[in-house]
Motif scaffolding. Structure first.
Motif, short mmCIF file in Angstrom:
data_model
loop_
_atom_site.label_atom_id
_atom_site.label_comp_id
_atom_site.label_asym_id
_atom_site.label_seq_id
_atom_site.Cartn_x
_atom_site.Cartn_y
_atom_site.Cartn_z
N TRP A 162 111.10 65.34 30.18
CA TRP A 162 110.04 66.33 29.93
C TRP A 162 109.02 65.80 28.94
CZ3 TRP A 162 114.75 69.93 29.50
CH2 TRP A 162 115.11 70.37 30.78
N ARG A 186 105.49 67.90 30.13
CA ARG A 186 105.58 69.30 30.54
C ARG A 186 107.02 69.59 30.97
NH1 ARG A 186 103.59 66.76 34.96
NH2 ARG A 186 104.80 67.06 36.89
N PHE A 187 107.30 70.89 31.01
CA PHE A 187 108.62 71.30 31.44
C PHE A 187 108.59 71.63 32.92
CE2 PHE A 187 111.82 74.45 32.42
CZ PHE A 187 112.95 73.93 31.82
N GLU A 188 109.45 71.02 33.71
CA GLU A 188 109.62 71.43 35.09
C GLU A 188 111.07 71.21 35.47
OE1 GLU A 188 106.95 68.54 37.25
OE2 GLU A 188 108.68 68.48 38.60
N PRO A 189 111.57 72.05 36.39
CA PRO A 189 113.00 71.96 36.71
C PRO A 189 113.39 70.59 37.26
CG PRO A 189 112.05 73.96 37.62
CD PRO A 189 110.90 73.11 37.14
N ILE A 190 114.46 70.04 36.72
CA ILE A 190 114.99 68.76 37.19
C ILE A 190 116.51 68.90 37.32
CG2 ILE A 190 113.18 67.25 36.26
CD1 ILE A 190 115.00 66.76 33.84
N SER A 221 109.05 62.23 42.96
CA SER A 221 110.25 63.05 43.11
C SER A 221 111.39 62.71 42.15
CB SER A 221 110.76 62.96 44.55
OG SER A 221 110.89 61.60 44.92
N LYS A 281 113.30 65.87 40.63
CA LYS A 281 112.54 67.09 40.41
C LYS A 281 112.99 68.10 41.47
CE LYS A 281 108.56 64.46 38.79
NZ LYS A 281 107.14 64.08 39.08
N SER A 305 111.34 71.11 42.18
CA SER A 305 110.30 72.12 42.30
C SER A 305 109.91 72.36 43.76
CB SER A 305 109.07 71.66 41.53
OG SER A 305 108.77 70.33 41.90
N ALA A 306 109.03 73.32 43.96
CA ALA A 306 108.29 73.65 45.17
C ALA A 306 109.01 73.43 46.50
CB ALA A 306 106.96 72.91 45.19
N ARG A 331 120.87 75.19 33.29
CA ARG A 331 119.80 76.13 33.59
C ARG A 331 120.44 77.41 34.09
NH1 ARG A 331 118.24 75.46 39.33
NH2 ARG A 331 119.50 73.75 40.13
#
Lengths: 155, 140
Positions: free
Chosen positions: A77, A82-86, A117, A143, A145-146, B45
Motif C-alpha cells: 500500500w 493508496r489502500f486497495e484490497p489485496i 494485477s 489485487k 478489486s473490480a 480483512r
C-alpha cells in the motif's frame, strides 16, 4: 478522511495502528516501527504464550509468518500510495535462526515490483539487528478489486 | 479423548497454536486433522481469515502430523522450522478451517511435509503449504 486538494496518500504511520487494532494483527499486538518509500517495518512484541515448543523460550514460526504477511501488505500500500484490497497468493519464509528469548521481532518487507494485477515483495525478520536476520521472506500478492467478483458475498 | 488408545498420547499443539485456538478435530488415516473456528484472533480483512492465521494453521497441522509419526516410530526429536511456502488458493471465509499434513519424506535430520487447508468443501482447498522441518537431537 480524505482532504480535497492533497489526494489521500497512504501513510504507514497513521494507517498501521488502524490496520493492527483488531483481528489477527491486533491479537498478535503488531505495531508500526519504520518505513521508507517502498518498505515497511512492523514490530511484534515478545509474548510468553506464542512459543513454538513447550519449555523452550523460542518464538513460534507462525507469528513471524503473520508479521511478514502484514508488513508486506502495508509495504505494498505504501508503494502504491493508496489502500486497495489485496490477497496473499504465495509466501515463502526461510527461518535462518531462532529469535532470541524475550526479544521483540521486527518484520521488514519491501515491495519491489507492482504490475496491474500483482505485487511482489521480499523482506526479512530480525530481533534487533537487521544485519543478523532470523528469517527471510519472498511473496506475491494479488489485487482483488473490480473484475474479481467470485468471493464477494451477496449484498 | 475416546480415541486416545488408538493414537499416540502426545501434545499436538504448540503454546502458540493453543493461544490461537487451534484444536484437534479428528484422526484420519493415523494423521490428525487440526481445526480453528472463525474468531477475531484469526480475522484479516472483515469476515475473512488473515493469511498469517491460515499459515499458522497449516504449519500447526504439519508439525502435528510429524510429531504423530515420530511418536509412532518411537523417535524423540526437537522440531525446528527450516522453511515454509504457502500457496493461498481461495479466501478463507467466516467459518471453521481445517488442515491436515502429510509427510512426503522423513529423513534422518529433516522432514518434508505437504499440508492442505479447507473449509466446508474439502475438494476446494483454501491453501496448501510445503514445509521442511529440522529434527534435532533432544538436549540433555
Amino acid at each position: 478522511m480524505n482532504d480535497s486538494v492533497n489526494q489521500p496518500k497512504f501513510d504507514p504511520v497513521t494507517a498501521t495502528p488502524f490496520l493492527t487494532s483488531r483481528g489477527h494483527p491486533g491479537w498478535l499486538g503488531m505495531r508500526y516501527a519504520d518505513h521508507g518509500e517502498d518498505w515497511v517495518e512492523l514490530e511484534l512484541p515478545w509474548r510468553e504464550d506464542l512459543l513454538g515448543e513447550e519449555g523452550q523460550q523460542v518464538l513460534a514460526s507462525g507469528p513471524i509468518l503473520s508479521l511478514m504477511d502484514m508488513a508486506s501488505g502495508i509495504a505494498i500500500w505504501k508503494a502504491m500510495d493508496r489502500f486497495e484490497p489485496i490477497a496473499t497468493l504465495d509466501l515463502r519464509v526461510d527461518y535462518v535462526r531462532p529469535a532470541r528469548a524475550g526479544a521483540a521481532v521486527f518484520g521488514r518487507s519491501q515491495c519491489y515490483r507492482i504490475t496491474r494485477s500483482a505485487a511482489f515483495v521480499r523482506g526479512l525478520a530480525h530481533d534487533g539487528d537487521a544485519d543478523d536476520p532470523v528469517a527471510h521472506i519472498q511473496g506475491v500478492f494479488m489485487k482483488i478489486s473490480a473484475n474479481v467478483k467470485r468471493e464477494v458475498p451477496r449484498g | 479423548m475416546a480415541e486416545a488408545k488408538d493414537h499416540p498420547d502426545i501434545e499436538l499443539l504448540t503454546p502458540y497454536a493453543r493461544s490461537l485456538g487451534i484444536k484437534l478435530s479428528e484422526w484420519e488415516d493415523d494423521a490428525p486433522v487440526m481445526t480453528v473456528e472463525f474468531v477475531e484472533a484469526v480475522e484479516g480483512r472483515p469476515e475473512h481469515f488473515h493469511g498469517g492465521a491460515t499459515g499458522g494453521l497449516l504449519e500447526t497441522a504439519g508439525y502435528a502430523a510429524l510429531r504423530t509419526e515420530l511418536a509412532r516410530i518411537g523417535r524423540d526429536a526437537v522440531l525446528k522450522p527450516i522453511n515454509i511456502t504457502v500457496q493461498y488458493l481461495a479466501a478463507g471465509k467466516s467459518q471453521a478451517s481445517f488442515a491436515k499434513g502429510r509427510i512426503t519424506k522423513l529423513g534422518r535430520r529433516s522432514a518434508n511435509l505437504t499440508v492442505e487447508a479447507w473449509q466446508d468443501d474439502r475438494s476446494r482447498p483454501i491453501a496448501t503449504a510445503v514445509m521442511n522441518v529440522l529434527m534435532a537431537e533432544p538436549e540433555g
